[in-house]
Motif scaffolding. Sequence first.
Motif: not given
Length: 303
Positions: A226-245, A266-275
């Motif tokens: 389990s990874y817990i992400f702390e973010t200001n953009s909960v909605e965007d991050l949820v969408k980001f993960f859900e778009a990838r199943g 490790e693959n997803l983190l750079p993509q989150i930053v890029q977004k």
Amino acid sequence: MQNKILEVRNVSKKYGKKEVLRNVSFVIYSGEIVGLVGPNGAGKTTLMAIIAGLIRNYEGNIYIDGRNIKEGSVEKKQVGCVIESPGFYPNLTGYENLKFFSKIFGNVNDSEINEVVKLLGLEKVIYQKTVKYSMGTKQRLGIAQAVLGDPRLLVLDEPTNGLDPNITPVVRNFLKDIVRKKSIGILISSHVLSEIEAICDRVLFIRNGEVIEEVNLNQENKTSVSYIFETNSVEDLVKFFEARGIKAIIEGEGKIKVVITSEMFENLLPQIVQKGIIVKGIYKQKISLEERFIKKMEGKIIE
Ligand SMILES: Nc1ncnc2c1ncn2[C@@H]1O[C@H](COP(=O)(O)OP(=O)(O)OP(=O)(O)O)[C@@H](O)[C@H]1O
């Protein structure tokens, strides 16, 4: 390449009409400690007793060092075991018991006995009669007895049962050391899953006589955590993960939880930053063996 120490191939066992083991197959390689976990009555003790040669009437085949255990007798001790509570002569000392059992396998000299006694922290009690031993001390003497004679495989049913918490690490380190030093294999069962997690390389989950899952505890990056992400953009991050199943669960304000492998992370983190999604903190929570076990036994699938 590692040698196969134990190969269990399609082993089944019935008591009357009851199928206690169904088509069990697995391998233990040299230097490996493999755990066997399952609810009461799953078939663990029966499987261990078959492997140790204590039950001879079963279907399928078992090979130790490539040799089918059904084929005649061997001169050397192949398997050392502690199954259920180890039995000793109560009026003999621990040392006399070890001497007695060692004689059966010949060629066990006193220095080997003394070394094992020392490594298992038994020096203070070894010249006392075993009738006075606590359950934990008997367990350690049982392990000493199992190890002597240089078997290729150790089969230990609940070996840390009854041990004082300060003695458990002594036994754990002893087993971890000898499995590698002597290039043997160890099959171990315990109801204490944290103990299994601390000692085993791999774990087999057994239910109703079937191996239903195998977990490699050394492949951290292939195991979901389990990874817990702390973010200001909960909605965007949820969408980001859900778009990838990937299912994302909101865990309180500004926090979401996902269960992914380290490789995926490790693959997803750079993509989150890029977004442009700002991540303020990331916390990793390994799923314990106990959690996996509970979910598995409830029939839920763990990716
Ligand atoms: N000698 C026997 N005769 C008949 N049934 C047996 C015998 N030994 C075991 N069984 C049955 O086989 C099943 C598996 O028992 P086993 O002791 O192997 O399970 P286990 O996983 O070791 O359980 P536990 O965690 O309680 O020790 C159980 O249903 C048990 O009642």
